[in-house]
Design an enzyme around this catalytic site. Structure first.
Site, mmCIF file in Angstrom:
data_model
loop_
_atom_site.group_PDB
_atom_site.id
_atom_site.type_symbol
_atom_site.label_atom_id
_atom_site.label_comp_id
_atom_site.label_asym_id
_atom_site.label_seq_id
_atom_site.Cartn_x
_atom_site.Cartn_y
_atom_site.Cartn_z
ATOM 1 N N GLU A 42 20.657 -6.719 -18.153
ATOM 2 C CA GLU A 42 21.612 -6.531 -19.249
ATOM 3 C C GLU A 42 20.978 -5.830 -20.444
ATOM 4 O OE1 GLU A 42 23.851 -10.024 -20.373
ATOM 5 O OE2 GLU A 42 24.702 -9.012 -22.116
ATOM 6 N N LYS A 45 26.019 -18.865 -22.921
ATOM 7 C CA LYS A 45 25.647 -17.714 -22.081
ATOM 8 C C LYS A 45 24.641 -16.850 -22.850
ATOM 9 C CE LYS A 45 25.983 -13.511 -20.000
ATOM 10 N NZ LYS A 45 25.486 -12.212 -20.495
ATOM 11 N N ASP A 102 12.696 -21.280 -10.966
ATOM 12 C CA ASP A 102 14.039 -21.292 -10.368
ATOM 13 C C ASP A 102 15.090 -21.312 -11.483
ATOM 14 O OD1 ASP A 102 16.452 -22.089 -9.211
ATOM 15 O OD2 ASP A 102 15.514 -23.462 -7.798
ATOM 16 N N HIS A 157 24.903 -3.194 -28.959
ATOM 17 C CA HIS A 157 24.963 -3.038 -27.504
ATOM 18 C C HIS A 157 25.179 -1.584 -27.106
ATOM 19 C CE1 HIS A 157 25.881 -7.152 -25.525
ATOM 20 N NE2 HIS A 157 24.966 -7.267 -26.447
HETATM 21 P P1 NDP Z 1 6.106 -26.871 -4.296
HETATM 22 O O1 NDP Z 1 6.781 -27.378 -3.090
HETATM 23 O O2 NDP Z 1 5.448 -25.519 -4.198
HETATM 24 O O3 NDP Z 1 5.068 -27.976 -4.774
HETATM 25 C C1 NDP Z 1 4.152 -27.790 -5.803
HETATM 26 C C2 NDP Z 1 2.829 -27.295 -5.268
HETATM 27 O O4 NDP Z 1 1.929 -27.061 -6.327
HETATM 28 C C3 NDP Z 1 2.210 -28.320 -4.339
HETATM 29 O O5 NDP Z 1 1.722 -27.647 -3.216
HETATM 30 C C4 NDP Z 1 1.060 -28.859 -5.177
HETATM 31 O O6 NDP Z 1 -0.009 -29.216 -4.362
HETATM 32 C C5 NDP Z 1 0.690 -27.660 -5.987
HETATM 33 N N1 NDP Z 1 -0.048 -27.979 -7.214
HETATM 34 C C6 NDP Z 1 -1.238 -27.442 -7.555
HETATM 35 N N2 NDP Z 1 -1.651 -27.907 -8.733
HETATM 36 C C7 NDP Z 1 -0.717 -28.783 -9.163
HETATM 37 C C8 NDP Z 1 -0.581 -29.565 -10.354
HETATM 38 N N3 NDP Z 1 -1.507 -29.556 -11.300
HETATM 39 N N4 NDP Z 1 0.536 -30.315 -10.493
HETATM 40 C C9 NDP Z 1 1.488 -30.317 -9.548
HETATM 41 N N5 NDP Z 1 1.419 -29.597 -8.398
HETATM 42 C C10 NDP Z 1 0.306 -28.833 -8.209
HETATM 43 O O7 NDP Z 1 7.095 -26.741 -5.525
HETATM 44 P P2 NDP Z 1 7.934 -27.835 -6.261
HETATM 45 O O8 NDP Z 1 7.822 -29.173 -5.631
HETATM 46 O O9 NDP Z 1 7.582 -27.694 -7.707
HETATM 47 O O10 NDP Z 1 9.426 -27.322 -6.014
HETATM 48 C C11 NDP Z 1 9.877 -26.117 -6.631
HETATM 49 C C12 NDP Z 1 10.598 -25.272 -5.614
HETATM 50 O O11 NDP Z 1 11.644 -26.041 -5.023
HETATM 51 C C13 NDP Z 1 11.245 -24.068 -6.227
HETATM 52 O O12 NDP Z 1 10.964 -22.974 -5.383
HETATM 53 C C14 NDP Z 1 12.727 -24.407 -6.161
HETATM 54 O O13 NDP Z 1 13.493 -23.227 -6.065
HETATM 55 C C15 NDP Z 1 12.835 -25.243 -4.931
HETATM 56 N N6 NDP Z 1 13.936 -26.169 -4.772
HETATM 57 C C16 NDP Z 1 14.819 -26.450 -5.787
HETATM 58 C C17 NDP Z 1 15.857 -27.325 -5.596
HETATM 59 C C18 NDP Z 1 16.777 -27.625 -6.734
HETATM 60 O O14 NDP Z 1 16.519 -27.224 -7.854
HETATM 61 N N7 NDP Z 1 17.890 -28.338 -6.521
HETATM 62 C C19 NDP Z 1 16.054 -28.004 -4.298
HETATM 63 C C20 NDP Z 1 15.030 -27.683 -3.323
HETATM 64 C C21 NDP Z 1 14.034 -26.796 -3.556
HETATM 65 P P3 NDP Z 1 -0.058 -30.568 -3.508
HETATM 66 O O15 NDP Z 1 0.764 -30.334 -2.305
HETATM 67 O O16 NDP Z 1 -1.490 -30.759 -3.234
HETATM 68 O O17 NDP Z 1 0.540 -31.662 -4.374
#
Ligand code: NDP
Length: 419
Positions: free
Chosen positions: A79, A259, A275, A372
């Site tokens: 935009e 918005k 996200d 704009h």
């Molecule tokens: P991830 O599944 O990627 O989990 C976070 C990752 O970061 C883990 O692998 C974790 O490692 C790692 N990590 C490294 N350092 C850290 C730290 N200091 N603190 C925390 N984690 C760390 O992502 P999220 O669980 O954050 O989920 C986000 C994703 O989920 C987005 O892509 C989103 O689009 C999607 N999503 C959103 C939904 C919604 O909003 N309704 C529903 C389903 C999915 P370790 O494994 O060792 O802990």
């Protein structure tokens, strides 16, 4: 559709072949998909049925000062005027000391929803009596977050109807947005409830209404700093406060007000690799928290000072999701120069307030169209076929004649080419 059976099993090149045969794309069109694909391997690891990379422009918002630190904020948006407005709003506040921003708390909430509940009171009693073993169960499902200092913090239950009870789990997800880790924990807790209570579960999923992850930005602007084109700062401040009041009273205006805020927030969230749909959903749910949809920000005058405030749920990660996969996101994080998810949240909530200030300021003074116009006229000129060498002339003639529709733009271009 014929030819698209098991499309997901084909490799990238085979998928493009199908588009020529079945979707009747020509060779040039497929070439365009190929050129834009950039890194098909990356695309295939991120989404399903990948065909190309759809890119949007990225620019930098300037002047944003939050808690005494100045930031460059990468913004991804299609935009026109959004980035100029963000920089303008941030510039007004920078001249008077910048934004203050704070995190209220940073926990993510998820739900295990129980259905066909025969005795809601007994189920709630079970949740209360077993709180610590349910929290342990959640933590055992994702032990690495506990090692990092996070983990499940508390539970609460809500009776939604006689037969539907939601068990809400609050988790400290540290540097992540936390959706996936929370969902894993919730599914483990659901299994425990099934086995210990023989209770039907409808679903287990995080809530994007992230009320335990609120962030606020505030600013204070002496009214004389708002004076413009002979209009006193006092008058402009009063109109800004009135515009804010309007967004509290009228959902039709509130939706557009919000918005405008999300124009900035979404663009920066996207550039940060987070996200934006999750943030949008949470913001709009929060805007309706008292039963009526209202403006997320508030502006009011106290003495000689205009005060602004924006609070919303902003669960952003500095890790996780696509953040560590997309190389540009790393560059954007370096540009932003922040130390962790909390700092990122303070920057982006402040950007939203800056965006809101600029939009309201334009609306109550010269109107939104003036600012704009130039980029929009440029887009209009391009959309009617103007070449690089013709765009400036078409834009100038449209401006001179006060026109902004495609029919006039086409006629102007035709006339120019004749001459
Ligand atoms: P991830 O599944 O990627 O989990 C976070 C990752 O970061 C883990 O692998 C974790 O490692 C790692 N990590 C490294 N350092 C850290 C730290 N200091 N603190 C925390 N984690 C760390 O992502 P999220 O669980 O954050 O989920 C986000 C994703 O989920 C987005 O892509 C989103 O689009 C999607 N999503 C959103 C939904 C919604 O909003 N309704 C529903 C389903 C999915 P370790 O494994 O060792 O802990």
């Amino acid at each position: 559709m014929d030819g698209f059976e098991k499309y997901y099993r084909k490799n990238w090149e085979q998928r493009l072949e199908v588009l020529i045969k079945q979707a009747k794309l020509n060779k040039q069109q497929v070439e365009l998909l190929k050129i834009n694909a950039q890194d098909p391997n990356l695309g295939e690891t991120m989404i399903e049925n990948f065909i190309t990379q759809y890119s949007l422009p990225e620019g930098l918002a300037l002047n944003l000062v939050v808690n005494d630190k100045e930031y460059l904020v990468p913004m991804v948006t299609e935009e026109p005027s959004v980035i100029a407005a963000a920089s303008h709003g941030a510039g007004i506040v920078k001249r008077v000391g910048g934004f203050r921003a704070k995190i209220h708390e940073r926990l993510m909430l998820g739900q295990v929803v129980c259905e066909n509940v025969s005795d809601a009171v007994a189920l709630q009693t079970y949740f209360k009596e077993n709180e610590s073993s349910l929290l342990d169960c959640a933590n055992q499902a994702h032990p690495s977050i506990v090692k990092r200092g996070g983990g499940a913090r508390w539970l609460r239950s809500r009776v939604l109807a006689a037969d539907l009870v939601s068990l809400d789990l609050a988790v400290d997800v540290q540097e992540a947005m936390g959706a996936n880790m929370l969902n894993t924990m919730l599914e483990a807790v659901a299994q425990k409830i099934i086995s210990e209570c023989n209770q039907d579960i409808l679903m287990s999923i995080l809530s994007n209404y992230a009320t335990e992850c609120l962030v606020s930005a505030t600013c204070q602007i002496p009214v004389n700093a708002l004076a413009k084109n002979g209009i006193s700062g006092e008058k402009i401040a009063a109109k800004l406060a009135q515009a804010s009041r309007l967004a509290q009273l009228d959902p039709y205006r509130a939706a557009t007000h919000n918005k405008g805020i999300m124009n900035g927030i979404d663009a920066a969230v996207l550039a940060s690799g987070n996200d934006w749909r999750a943030i949008e959903a949470g913001a709009h749910a929060y805007a309706a928290k008292d039963g009526q949809y209202r403006g997320l920000s508030q502006w009011y005058v106290e003495g000689e000072v205009l005060k602004g405030e924006l609070t919303l749920p902003l669960p952003l990660g500095s890790v996780g999701g696509s953040i560590s996969i997309v190389p540009l996101v790393k560059v954007n994080h370096d540009l932003l120069n922040f130390k962790g998810a909390k700092e990122l949240e303070t920057v982006i909530v402040s950007l939203g307030l800056a965006q809101n200030l600029a939009a309201l300021y334009a609306l109550v003074t010269e109107g939104i169209q003036k600012g704009h116009m130039s980029l929009q006229l440029k887009s209009l000129a391009v959309s009617v076929g103007a070449k690089d060498t013709e765009i400036a002339q078409v834009v100038q003639l449209l401006k001179q004649q006060g026109l902004r529709d495609s029919k006039s733009a086409k006629e102007i271009l035709k006339q120019l080419r004749k001459e």
